[in-house]
Design an enzyme around this catalytic site. Structure first.
Site, PDB file in Angstrom:
ATOM      1  N   HIS A  20     -10.909   2.153  -0.865  1.00  0.00           N
ATOM      2  CA  HIS A  20     -11.041   1.662   0.504  1.00  0.00           C
ATOM      3  C   HIS A  20     -11.817   0.350   0.439  1.00  0.00           C
ATOM      4  O   HIS A  20     -12.877   0.197   1.030  1.00  0.00           O
ATOM      5  CB  HIS A  20     -11.737   2.702   1.397  1.00  0.00           C
ATOM      6  CG  HIS A  20     -10.988   2.949   2.663  1.00  0.00           C
ATOM      7  ND1 HIS A  20     -11.582   3.340   3.827  1.00  0.00           N
ATOM      8  CD2 HIS A  20      -9.668   2.849   2.943  1.00  0.00           C
ATOM      9  CE1 HIS A  20     -10.657   3.474   4.765  1.00  0.00           C
ATOM     10  NE2 HIS A  20      -9.493   3.186   4.254  1.00  0.00           N
ATOM     11  N   HIS A  27       0.819  -1.209   0.000  1.00  0.00           N
ATOM     12  CA  HIS A  27       0.000   0.000   0.000  1.00  0.00           C
ATOM     13  C   HIS A  27       0.856   1.264   0.000  1.00  0.00           C
ATOM     14  O   HIS A  27       0.570   2.219  -0.711  1.00  0.00           O
ATOM     15  CB  HIS A  27      -0.922  -0.010   1.226  1.00  0.00           C
ATOM     16  CG  HIS A  27      -1.979   1.038   1.175  1.00  0.00           C
ATOM     17  ND1 HIS A  27      -3.221   0.811   0.632  1.00  0.00           N
ATOM     18  CD2 HIS A  27      -1.977   2.315   1.582  1.00  0.00           C
ATOM     19  CE1 HIS A  27      -3.932   1.912   0.713  1.00  0.00           C
ATOM     20  NE2 HIS A  27      -3.209   2.845   1.291  1.00  0.00           N
TER      21      HIS A  27
END
Lengths: 760, 229
Positions: A106, A60
């Site tokens: 998300h 990430h």
């Protein structure tokens, strides 16, 4: 400057465990990555140091699998002020104003806890934009859910939509656009991609690079709690017997606090007290502090015991890795602390000086006077793992022969049923149930609302004539989000090209000039060569399209490992795009609001049924090559259409995408409550291929003077054909079908509310 | 006309109403911070929409207890006109300036949509630019707009002509179809007894420009200017 040698090795905290291979593995670091860490540190790390490496080297934060590919995207144009690498991309929109925007995923949190996952997704992307000095002016979102028949889907739709609404509505930012698809490939892994667009003066943009040795590092916003701590399995229990055990890994959002944070930040930004500012997003205090120091080429001492804490008994590991929401880190000019503190206290937010900048290029963390972490910053960034993972491109499937795809039937009733079935299918049914839950009107600047046009259009605040705007009226920003995952799955290069082209087309279809994009790359496990190949292929296609259309990528986000039990999602490179129009009065929507308008089809129609919605929804087949995208034709057709719109020759315009011509016409009729009747032109392919084929680069235009438009198109070398006229209570295709608008509307509008209200 | 718009932590439509007032009056309204117990003398006080104090506890409940609302109550008693929109309507009912309360929408979801309103009376400083019975189109954007009052209060409201707007169908029919939130008797806005305080859930401030939601809300602001200048 060379990185200073470590002077004070950190102390171990009471109860701090020894670093075992198991603990390393639980932090997601591969053995060779841990070797790399040891080489950098020259000793065994403390727990907080291990946690920091684990977060910074996560997929990430480090983009370790994707970086080599992302470099292939074009990121420059004369109007690009800031490309990828900052919190958001920045483009010049004239009159001394910049648009600042980004899209971010998300996905995993939203599947686990849909309301909070989606809400904090919105909160995070809003912070990315206002941390750069922009007031957000619009939100969009791209949602992909599983099969409606999947027992979990209803709950996920309900929670995600409520979460987005709950956060965005409270913040007072209009949610003006987006897309929602359903496909079984997302059953175990939904996608929630949120985009924010903000506006700032070009001379008041804030960046993350810290400067000025000795300058104070300031923490503002909410207190830090134990929510969202990375590697929750590590748990604090090993550190401190009294601390509560595992917390959910999903962060909890408080839009009220974020609204206060927005206002307080903008108030402070109006002064010149801020040197650098960065929001705390993924990996919280860790990534924000490292990014600020690394970009500035400096070191940092942080006194972690000064961090405002939500609960007692927290430790350095938790403070560095918490993903508590609504927090910012900033470097202030020396001596400006009190002025800044007053603003944050007025807004009832925490404000704490937690450290200062040094020239050591080391991150030194202290805890009640003891050094508990001491990491050299440059190698952590430059020596971060980067992988050129093996990749296998998806071969182009054979073209599907339209002649081998059956027509809906022979009778008008069959044809009629086909249109009703398509317009009430999950992907094409009205999404009003969703967007009516979003405040899309707040700020009073929304010119094109959801379902009103191919792109949302909002007035740019402060760009009136008085502010020096050269145009005649209100300047507008057009925004859209697009991707056709089934095309990307079938052939990633074509799909990547198509996603960019469709976004460009949607901006064009309201009359705006497409300027730049943000990409949100959602893919499966990059360690599988075929998934990495999807990623590579999509990037190649996107790069080609962005280059050909002068449509650079200025920001983005990568979300990998979107798989459940080894089953990957459809590859989904969502493209968020922004364009500008000088005078909103010259824009058009897609609503057909009056009778007697000529309907002109722009672009070539071969009748491409491979990977079409028609094929999937009516014949249950997902086959063939996706429609090819000829970028030169795309540009030629689009430039023509935009000129006609801005030249006020067009009453309504809609691009042709999912479902092809007849679906586009039906959407124009339904949204404007006016019927239409058309006929197939001479030389058209088979009717079902003509009406439902998904050939690219096409638009349907409603105009007062069809003859003039066709003539102008012919002069410009653009294919154009008059199909018919608006008017009447039905949608009719001569000799094939005639459907009362009301019947179509009932089906189109009933599906989603009916689905959401039915018992699970 | 001088106007003041209150700003609470979490207010978010103060800019919208300021924009509308400036458009109509040519004068920028002043913004009054919630902690200020005193503020300059004005002809109109606006309590704007938003999520004051996050709408935690109960919509408007905390804002109603703020220092600035004590002052607003005092001035309202002296006859200074007060306009409460959306969250502002919730705040003024919580403060006791208007009867009734706003409950969660009957469908339990936030709703943002254009609605049609029937103007019940033109006899007020807020509605003098409209005709009684006129239908206007303005948007709503709320999760708690479901107006409720006990039967005695409802009867008094009806008898004294304190109902300002009702939700209706585009043709003016007042029935369930046009009601976006389940409000009793389709009530969208009510006056106090002297008609110097108006609370309404819809947002006339988002319907004042042709390209941005239409102009049906403009009459409310123009009417106030006429009455108060």
């Amino acid at each position: 400057m060379t990185v200073a040698q470590e002077k004070n090795p950190p102390v171990k905290l009471p109860n701090e465990p020894a670093i075992t291979p198991q603990i390393v593995a639980e932090h997601g670091l591969a053995p060779d990555e841990y070797e790399r860490l040891l080489k950098i540190m020259g000793r065994e790390p403390t727990m907080v140091e291990l946690g920091i490496f684990s977060a910074m080297w996560s997929e990430h934060c480090s983009y370790k699998s994707s970086k080599v590919w992302l470099k292939k995207l074009p990121t420059k144009a004369p109007w690009v002020i800031q490309g990828p690498g900052e919190n958001a991309g920045v483009i010049d929109i004239g009159d001394g104003q910049a648009a600042i925007f980004k899209m971010e995923s998300h996905n995993h949190p939203s599947y686990i806890e849909p309301y909070q996952g989606a809400a904090t997704g919105v909160g995070g992307i809003l912070r990315d934009v206002f941390t750069m000095g922009a007031r957000p002016v619009a939100n969009l979102n791209a949602l992909r859910f599983g099969d409606p028949k999947n027992p979990r889907t209803r709950h996920l739709v309900s929670g995600v939509v409520a979460g987005i609404a709950g956060y965005g509505n409270c913040m007072g930012i209009p949610t003006v656009g987006g897309e929602t698809n359903f496909h079984a490939a997302y059953n175990g892994n939904i996608l929630v991609n949120a985009m924010t667009v903000g506006v700032a003066p070009t001379d008041k943009i804030f960046y993350a690079a810290a400067t000025g040795v000795g300058n104070p590092m300031v923490y503002v916003g909410s207190k830090t709690g134990r929510d969202g701590i990375h590697g929750a399995t590590m748990s604090s229990t090993e550190f401190n017997e009294d601390s509560e055990s595992k917390r959910p890994t999903v962060q909890v959002g408080d839009p009220f606090v974020e609204k206060l944070l927005l206002e307080a930040c903008l108030e402070l930004m109006a002064t010149d007290a801020i040197i650098a500012i960065q929001d705390m997003g993924a990996a919280g205090l860790t990534s924000s502090s490292f990014e600020m120091a690394a970009k500035g080429g400096l070191g940092l001492v942080m006194e972690l015991d000064k961090v405002p804490m939500r609960e007692t008994g927290m430790n350095p590991y938790e403070l560095m890795l918490s993903e508590s929401q609504e927090r910012m880190l900033m470097v202030l000019k020396p001596g400006r602390e009190d002025e800044a503190r007053k603003i944050f206290e007025k807004w009832e937010l925490d404000f704490a000086v937690i450290g200062h900048l040094t020239d050591t290029e080391r991150m030194v963390l202290t805890w009640h006077g003891d050094v508990v972490g001491n990491i050299p910053i440059p190698p952590l960034v430059t020596e971060a793992p980067m992988y050129e993972r093996p990749w296998t491109l998806t071969p182009l499937p054979a073209e599907l022969d339209a002649a081998k795809v059956p027509a809906p039937g022979n009778s008008p009733a069959d044809w009629q049923a086909s249109l009703v079935a398509l317009m009430s299918s999950p992907d094409l049914a009205s999404k009003a149930w969703i967007w009516h839950q979003y405040d899309h009107l707040i700020m009073g600047n929304t010119a094109i609302r959801p379902q009103g046009g191919d792109a949302a259009l909002v007035r740019v605040p402060g760009a009136s004539k008085a502010a020096g705007h050269k145009g005649a009226g209100h300047k507008g920003l057009a925004m859209t989000s697009d991707c056709t995952p089934r095309y990307v799955q079938a052939h990633p290069e074509t799909g990547g090209r198509q996603a960019v082209a469709e976004a460009w087309r949607n901006i064009t279809a309201v009359g705006a000039r497409p300027l730049a994009v943000t990409d949100n790359m959602n893919f499966g496990n990059p360690q599988k060569p075929e998934i990495m190949g999807q990623f590579a292929g999509a990037i190649m296609g996107m790069a080609e399209a962005c280059t050909a259309l002068d449509f650079p990528v200025v920001s983005g986000n990568v979300s990998l490992y979107n798989e459940t039990e080894g089953r990957p999602i459809l590859p989904t490179p969502t493209i968020g795009a922004v364009g500008v129009i000088d005078d909103i009065a010259t824009s058009v929507g897609s609503r057909l609001v009056k009778a007697g308008l000529a309907l002109v089809l722009i672009g070539d129609t071969r009748g491409w049924l491979g990977q079409s919605i028609y094929l999937r929804e009516l014949h249950g087949r997902e086959e063939g090559a996706p429609p090819p995208v000829d970028l030169a034709v795309e540009r030629r057709n689009g430039d023509f259409v935009r000129d006609q719109i801005v030249g006020r020759k067009v009453e309504a315009c809609h691009d042709l995408s999912d479902g092809g011509l007849l679906v586009a016409l039906a959407e124009m009729c339904l949204s404007g409550s006016t019927g239409a009747s058309i006929r197939l032109p001479a030389g058209a392919p088979a009717p079902h291929a003509f009406l439902y084929g998904e050939d690219q680069g096409r638009y349907l235009i409603a105009t007062d003077d069809g003859g003039a438009l066709v003539e102008a198109a012919t002069r410009a070398g653009v294919p154009a054909v008059l199909l018919g006229y608006s008017g009447g209570p039905d949608i009719a295709v001569e000799g094939l079908l005639s459907v009362p608008l009301q019947e179509l509307r009932d089906a189109h509008e009933a599906w989603l509310p009916g689905y959401m209200n039915s018992a699970a | 006309m001088k106007s003041a718009i209150l700003v609470f932590p979490g207010s978010n439509r103060e800019g919208d109403v300021a924009q509308a007032l400036e458009l109509v009056t040519g004068r920028r309204p002043s913004l009054v911070w919630h902690g200020d117990g005193d503020f300059e003398k004005v002809d109109l006080i606006v309590v704007p929409g938003g999520f004051s104090y996050g709408d935690y506890l109960r919509c408007g409940a905390m804002a109603a207890q703020s220092p600035v609302m004590a002052e607003v109550k005092k001035r309202a008693a002296q006859g200074v006109p007060v306009l409460g929109i959306c969250n502002g309507f919730q705040i003024v009912t919580e403060a006791g300036l208007l009867p009734g309360t706003l409950m969660r929408n009957s469908h339990l979801k936030f709703v943002c949509a254009d609605v049609h309103l029937k103007v019940e009376t033109s006899q007020s400083l807020f509605t003098n630019r409209y005709q009684a019975g006129q239908v206007i189109k303005v948007p709503v954007a709320h999760a708690e707009g479901n107006y409720f009052a006990d039967p005695d209060t409802m009867k008094k409201l009806e008898d004294r002509g304190q109902i300002a707007f009702r939700y209706c169908a585009p043709d003016g029919t007042v029935d369930g179809r046009g009601n976006p939130n389940g409000s009793s008797s389709n009530i969208a806005g009510v006056f106090n007894e002297t008609k110097t305080v108006l609370g309404l859930m819809p947002h006339p401030e988002n319907a004042v420009e042709p390209m941005f939601g239409g102009t049906d809300g403009r009459g409310l602001f123009e009417g106030m200017v006429e009455a108060l200048s």
